[in-house]
Design a protein around this motif. Structure first.
Motif, PDB file in Angstrom:
ATOM      1  N   LEU A 182       8.180  65.054  47.862  1.00 31.38           N
ATOM      2  CA  LEU A 182       9.243  64.518  48.152  1.00 31.38           C
ATOM      3  C   LEU A 182       9.906  64.912  49.502  1.00 31.38           C
ATOM      4  CD1 LEU A 182      10.647  64.065  44.396  1.00 31.38           C
ATOM      5  CD2 LEU A 182       9.973  62.292  45.867  1.00 31.38           C
ATOM      6  N   LEU A 183      10.092  66.269  49.343  1.00 29.28           N
ATOM      7  CA  LEU A 183      10.547  67.021  50.651  1.00 29.28           C
ATOM      8  C   LEU A 183       9.760  66.853  51.841  1.00 29.28           C
ATOM      9  CD1 LEU A 183      11.715  70.374  49.182  1.00 29.28           C
ATOM     10  CD2 LEU A 183      12.975  68.374  49.972  1.00 29.28           C
ATOM     11  N   LYS A 184       8.458  66.598  51.741  1.00 30.84           N
ATOM     12  CA  LYS A 184       7.630  66.207  52.852  1.00 30.84           C
ATOM     13  C   LYS A 184       7.945  64.621  53.536  1.00 30.84           C
ATOM     14  CE  LYS A 184       3.463  67.713  51.923  1.00 30.84           C
ATOM     15  NZ  LYS A 184       1.906  67.720  51.845  1.00 30.84           N
ATOM     16  N   LYS A 185       8.044  63.691  52.743  1.00 26.83           N
ATOM     17  CA  LYS A 185       8.545  62.361  52.999  1.00 26.83           C
ATOM     18  C   LYS A 185       9.839  62.455  53.319  1.00 26.83           C
ATOM     19  CE  LYS A 185       5.633  60.186  49.313  1.00 26.83           C
ATOM     20  NZ  LYS A 185       5.862  59.293  48.097  1.00 26.83           N
ATOM     21  N   GLU A 186      10.721  63.118  53.050  1.00 25.96           N
ATOM     22  CA  GLU A 186      12.228  63.132  53.480  1.00 25.96           C
ATOM     23  C   GLU A 186      12.219  63.673  54.867  1.00 25.96           C
ATOM     24  OE1 GLU A 186      16.149  62.018  53.721  1.00 25.96           O
ATOM     25  OE2 GLU A 186      14.497  61.328  52.360  1.00 25.96           O
ATOM     26  N   VAL A 187      11.362  64.725  55.103  1.00 24.87           N
ATOM     27  CA  VAL A 187      11.449  65.518  56.318  1.00 24.87           C
ATOM     28  C   VAL A 187      10.863  64.542  57.384  1.00 24.87           C
ATOM     29  CG1 VAL A 187      10.247  67.320  57.681  1.00 24.87           C
ATOM     30  CG2 VAL A 187      11.484  67.945  55.506  1.00 24.87           C
ATOM     31  N   LYS A 188       9.810  63.815  56.916  1.00 20.31           N
ATOM     32  CA  LYS A 188       9.056  62.963  57.917  1.00 20.31           C
ATOM     33  C   LYS A 188      10.263  61.818  58.354  1.00 20.31           C
ATOM     34  CE  LYS A 188       5.056  60.073  58.380  1.00 20.31           C
ATOM     35  NZ  LYS A 188       3.755  59.710  57.669  1.00 20.31           N
ATOM     36  N   ASN A 189      10.966  61.360  57.404  1.00 23.04           N
ATOM     37  CA  ASN A 189      11.948  60.244  57.567  1.00 23.04           C
ATOM     38  C   ASN A 189      13.053  60.857  58.641  1.00 23.04           C
ATOM     39  OD1 ASN A 189      10.858  58.453  56.158  1.00 23.04           O
ATOM     40  ND2 ASN A 189      11.835  58.689  54.275  1.00 23.04           N
ATOM     41  N   ILE A 190      13.562  62.011  58.263  1.00 25.09           N
ATOM     42  CA  ILE A 190      14.548  62.621  59.132  1.00 25.09           C
ATOM     43  C   ILE A 190      14.042  62.721  60.622  1.00 25.09           C
ATOM     44  CG2 ILE A 190      15.841  64.695  59.395  1.00 25.09           C
ATOM     45  CD1 ILE A 190      16.134  64.778  56.355  1.00 25.09           C
ATOM     46  N   VAL A 191      12.870  63.408  60.866  1.00 27.39           N
ATOM     47  CA  VAL A 191      12.442  63.497  61.958  1.00 27.39           C
ATOM     48  C   VAL A 191      12.243  62.153  62.800  1.00 27.39           C
ATOM     49  CG1 VAL A 191       9.923  64.208  63.223  1.00 27.39           C
ATOM     50  CG2 VAL A 191      11.023  65.621  61.478  1.00 27.39           C
ATOM     51  N   ARG A 192      11.534  61.009  61.935  1.00 22.13           N
ATOM     52  CA  ARG A 192      11.600  59.693  62.614  1.00 22.13           C
ATOM     53  C   ARG A 192      13.031  59.093  63.139  1.00 22.13           C
ATOM     54  NH1 ARG A 192       7.828  55.476  62.488  1.00 22.13           N
ATOM     55  NH2 ARG A 192       8.791  53.534  63.058  1.00 22.13           N
ATOM     56  N   ARG A 193      13.932  59.290  62.304  1.00 18.37           N
ATOM     57  CA  ARG A 193      15.292  58.919  62.570  1.00 18.37           C
ATOM     58  C   ARG A 193      15.842  59.592  63.872  1.00 18.37           C
ATOM     59  NH1 ARG A 193      16.165  58.731  56.940  1.00 18.37           N
ATOM     60  NH2 ARG A 193      17.207  60.708  57.067  1.00 18.37           N
ATOM     61  N   ASN A 194      15.653  61.064  63.848  1.00 19.01           N
ATOM     62  CA  ASN A 194      16.022  61.774  65.047  1.00 19.01           C
ATOM     63  C   ASN A 194      15.317  61.214  66.400  1.00 19.01           C
ATOM     64  OD1 ASN A 194      17.627  63.124  63.388  1.00 19.01           O
ATOM     65  ND2 ASN A 194      16.465  65.002  63.346  1.00 19.01           N
ATOM     66  N   GLU A 195      13.993  60.894  66.244  1.00 20.76           N
ATOM     67  CA  GLU A 195      13.363  60.640  67.256  1.00 20.76           C
ATOM     68  C   GLU A 195      13.749  59.151  67.704  1.00 20.76           C
ATOM     69  OE1 GLU A 195       9.210  60.932  65.911  1.00 20.76           O
ATOM     70  OE2 GLU A 195       8.929  62.684  66.409  1.00 20.76           O
ATOM     71  N   GLU A 196      14.047  58.381  66.882  1.00 22.05           N
ATOM     72  CA  GLU A 196      14.706  56.986  67.170  1.00 22.05           C
ATOM     73  C   GLU A 196      15.972  56.955  67.995  1.00 22.05           C
ATOM     74  OE1 GLU A 196      14.244  54.826  63.639  1.00 22.05           O
ATOM     75  OE2 GLU A 196      12.516  54.559  63.496  1.00 22.05           O
ATOM     76  N   GLN A 197      16.662  57.725  67.377  1.00 20.27           N
ATOM     77  CA  GLN A 197      18.087  58.178  67.976  1.00 20.27           C
ATOM     78  C   GLN A 197      17.882  58.762  69.581  1.00 20.27           C
ATOM     79  OE1 GLN A 197      21.008  57.195  67.219  1.00 20.27           O
ATOM     80  NE2 GLN A 197      22.173  58.284  68.843  1.00 20.27           N
ATOM     81  N   GLU A 198      17.108  59.520  69.597  1.00 19.45           N
ATOM     82  CA  GLU A 198      16.682  60.175  70.818  1.00 19.45           C
ATOM     83  C   GLU A 198      16.312  59.012  71.849  1.00 19.45           C
ATOM     84  OE1 GLU A 198      14.232  63.619  70.774  1.00 19.45           O
ATOM     85  OE2 GLU A 198      15.467  64.728  69.312  1.00 19.45           O
ATOM     86  N   LEU A 199      15.267  58.159  71.605  1.00 18.81           N
ATOM     87  CA  LEU A 199      14.791  57.042  72.456  1.00 18.81           C
ATOM     88  C   LEU A 199      15.983  56.234  72.532  1.00 18.81           C
ATOM     89  CD1 LEU A 199      11.336  56.324  70.979  1.00 18.81           C
ATOM     90  CD2 LEU A 199      11.740  57.132  73.099  1.00 18.81           C
ATOM     91  N   ARG A 200      16.781  55.823  71.652  1.00 19.42           N
ATOM     92  CA  ARG A 200      17.906  55.054  71.935  1.00 19.42           C
ATOM     93  C   ARG A 200      18.914  55.351  72.943  1.00 19.42           C
ATOM     94  NH1 ARG A 200      18.196  53.113  67.224  1.00 19.42           N
ATOM     95  NH2 ARG A 200      18.869  54.904  66.088  1.00 19.42           N
ATOM     96  N   LEU A 201      18.959  56.521  72.827  1.00 15.90           N
ATOM     97  CA  LEU A 201      19.882  57.317  73.931  1.00 15.90           C
ATOM     98  C   LEU A 201      19.224  57.440  75.114  1.00 15.90           C
ATOM     99  CD1 LEU A 201      21.174  60.334  71.889  1.00 15.90           C
ATOM    100  CD2 LEU A 201      22.608  58.185  72.564  1.00 15.90           C
ATOM    101  N   ALA A 202      18.013  57.608  75.447  1.00 12.09           N
ATOM    102  CA  ALA A 202      17.061  57.615  76.589  1.00 12.09           C
ATOM    103  C   ALA A 202      17.339  56.070  77.257  1.00 12.09           C
ATOM    104  CB  ALA A 202      15.945  58.148  76.230  1.00 12.09           C
ATOM    105  N   PHE A 203      16.912  55.356  76.118  1.00 11.16           N
ATOM    106  CA  PHE A 203      17.039  53.721  76.812  1.00 11.16           C
ATOM    107  C   PHE A 203      18.353  53.561  77.436  1.00 11.16           C
ATOM    108  CE2 PHE A 203      12.833  53.027  74.453  1.00 11.16           C
ATOM    109  CZ  PHE A 203      12.219  52.408  75.556  1.00 11.16           C
ATOM    110  N   GLN A 204      19.308  53.718  76.734  1.00  9.12           N
ATOM    111  CA  GLN A 204      20.740  53.599  77.143  1.00  9.12           C
ATOM    112  C   GLN A 204      21.024  54.468  78.447  1.00  9.12           C
ATOM    113  OE1 GLN A 204      23.316  55.058  73.966  1.00  9.12           O
ATOM    114  NE2 GLN A 204      22.984  53.067  72.798  1.00  9.12           N
ATOM    115  N   GLU A 205      20.657  55.316  78.644  1.00  3.85           N
ATOM    116  CA  GLU A 205      20.611  56.282  79.978  1.00  3.85           C
ATOM    117  C   GLU A 205      20.011  55.613  80.919  1.00  3.85           C
ATOM    118  OE1 GLU A 205      22.513  58.792  81.273  1.00  3.85           O
ATOM    119  OE2 GLU A 205      23.806  58.595  79.346  1.00  3.85           O
ATOM    120  N   ALA A 206      18.854  55.346  80.689  1.00  5.51           N
ATOM    121  CA  ALA A 206      17.861  54.547  81.532  1.00  5.51           C
ATOM    122  C   ALA A 206      18.435  53.130  82.224  1.00  5.51           C
ATOM    123  CB  ALA A 206      16.415  54.209  81.259  1.00  5.51           C
TER     124      ALA A 206
END
Length: 80
Positions: free
Chosen positions: A34-58
């Motif tokens: 369960l923790l493995k799945k949740e950590v994977k989800n958190i990492v994915r959300r963080n990466e998506e947020q970073e990409l969103r911010l990078a696209f906004q900057e671009a």
């Protein structure tokens, strides 16, 4: 795989229900999965947020936008 022992605090009702459903020898494995799945989800959300911010900057970069516009006619031609 190396393991580590941890001490966690859980709500009593959650632990009681979990204990009633899961045999003693399976608790660690289930919690780990369960923790493995949740950590994977958190990492994915963080990466998506970073990409969103990078696209906004671009999208604010005028030189980049100009370069994209120069290539737009090639995109419109199609590749078939």
């Amino acid at each position: 795989m190396e393991q580590v022992r941890v001490n966690l605090s859980l709500e009593q009702e959650v632990w009681e229900r979990f204990s009633a459903l899961v045999p003693n020898r399976k608790k660690s494995k289930i919690i780990n999965e369960l923790l493995k799945k949740e950590v994977k989800n958190i990492v994915r959300r963080n990466e998506e947020q970073e990409l969103r911010l990078a696209f906004q900057e671009a999208s604010k970069d005028t030189q980049r936008l100009k370069a994209v516009q120069e290539w737009e006619p090639l995109d419109a031609e199609g590749w078939d």
